[in-house]
Design an enzyme around this catalytic site. Structure first.
Site, mmCIF file in Angstrom:
data_model
loop_
_atom_site.group_PDB
_atom_site.id
_atom_site.type_symbol
_atom_site.label_atom_id
_atom_site.label_comp_id
_atom_site.label_asym_id
_atom_site.label_seq_id
_atom_site.Cartn_x
_atom_site.Cartn_y
_atom_site.Cartn_z
ATOM 1 N N LYS A 35 0.816 -1.218 0.000
ATOM 2 C CA LYS A 35 0.000 0.000 0.000
ATOM 3 C C LYS A 35 0.851 1.271 0.000
ATOM 4 O O LYS A 35 0.357 2.373 0.154
ATOM 5 C CB LYS A 35 -0.923 0.033 1.223
ATOM 6 C CG LYS A 35 -1.751 -1.215 1.425
ATOM 7 C CD LYS A 35 -2.965 -1.218 0.565
ATOM 8 C CE LYS A 35 -3.880 -2.368 0.967
ATOM 9 N NZ LYS A 35 -4.231 -3.240 -0.103
ATOM 10 N N CYS A 36 2.136 1.124 -0.189
ATOM 11 C CA CYS A 36 3.077 2.248 -0.169
ATOM 12 C C CYS A 36 3.067 2.962 -1.518
ATOM 13 O O CYS A 36 2.888 2.336 -2.564
ATOM 14 C CB CYS A 36 4.478 1.715 0.126
ATOM 15 S SG CYS A 36 5.785 2.959 0.150
ATOM 16 N N GLY A 37 3.284 4.269 -1.486
ATOM 17 C CA GLY A 37 3.386 5.031 -2.724
ATOM 18 C C GLY A 37 4.556 4.596 -3.586
ATOM 19 O O GLY A 37 4.584 4.860 -4.789
#
Length: 160
Positions: A35-37
Site C-alpha cells: 500500500k506504499c506510494g
C-alpha cells in the site's frame, strides 16, 4: 564476522529458511509494502530478478507494516497482492519489523553493516541492500532509489 548467510527467516506460511540457501548468489534485500506510494518499485525489482536470476541474482522481499500501516494485510493476502497486482515471482517472506528493539536480527545486521543518511534506522519502505555472493552487505540504497539505478552495481558483482 557474521554475514547475511548466518540468518534464518520465515516464509509467509511459517516455514523457516536459512539464508545459506542463497550462498553464491548476489542478493537484493528490500523491505516492502503493497500500500506504499513506492509500491510501483515492485515492477523494477521483478524486472531485475527476471533479467539476472539465471546469472546469479535473487531479490528477497520482506514486507513491513512499520511505516504508516502500509502493509496491513495478512501474509497470505500480501503474497497474493504482490503476485496479482505486481507480477512478483521473487521470494517474499513473512512480515517483519525492521526498526526498534524487536527488529528482525537480519535487519539489525543489515543496518549495522550499512548505515543510512539519517543514521542506522530504516527510513521508509523499499530501502534496499545489495549483498555479495559471500553474504557481505555491499551497499544500501534509499527508498527513493529506483531498482534500475542499482543495475550497474548488480552487474559488477555478478561479473566479479
Amino acid at each position: 564476522m557474521a554475514t547475511v548467510h548466518d540468518f534464518t527467516v520465515e516464509t509467509p506460511k511459517g516455514k523457516k529458511v536459512s539464508l545459506t540457501d542463497f550462498e553464491g548468489k548476489v542478493m537484493v534485500i528490500v523491505n516492502t509494502a503493497t500500500k506504499c506510494g513506492l509500491a510501483p518499485q515492485f515492477d523494477g525489482l521483478e524486472k531485475l530478478h527476471q533479467q539476472y536470476k539465471d546469472k546469479g541474482l535473487v531479490v528477497l522481499g520482506f514486507p513491513c507494516n512499520q511505516f504508516m500501516n502500509q502493509e496491513p494485510v495478512s501474509n497470505d493476502q500480501m503474497t497474493e497482492a504482490c503476485k496479482v497486482n505486481f507480477g512478483v515471482t521473487f521470494p517474499l517472506f513473512a512480515k517483519i519489523k525492521v526498526n526498534g528493539s524487536d527488529a528482525h536480527p537480519l535487519y539489525k545486521h543489515l543496518k549495522d553493516q550499512q548505515k543510512g543518511m539519517l543514521g542506522q534506522g530504516i527510513k521508509w519502505n523499499f530501502t534496499k541492500f545489495l549483498i555479495d555472493q559471500k553474504g557481505n552487505v555491499i551497499k544500501r540504497y534509499s527508498p527513493n532509489t529506483s531498482p534500475e539505478a542499482m543495475e550497474e552495481d548488480i552487474k559488477r558483482l555478478l561479473e566479479a
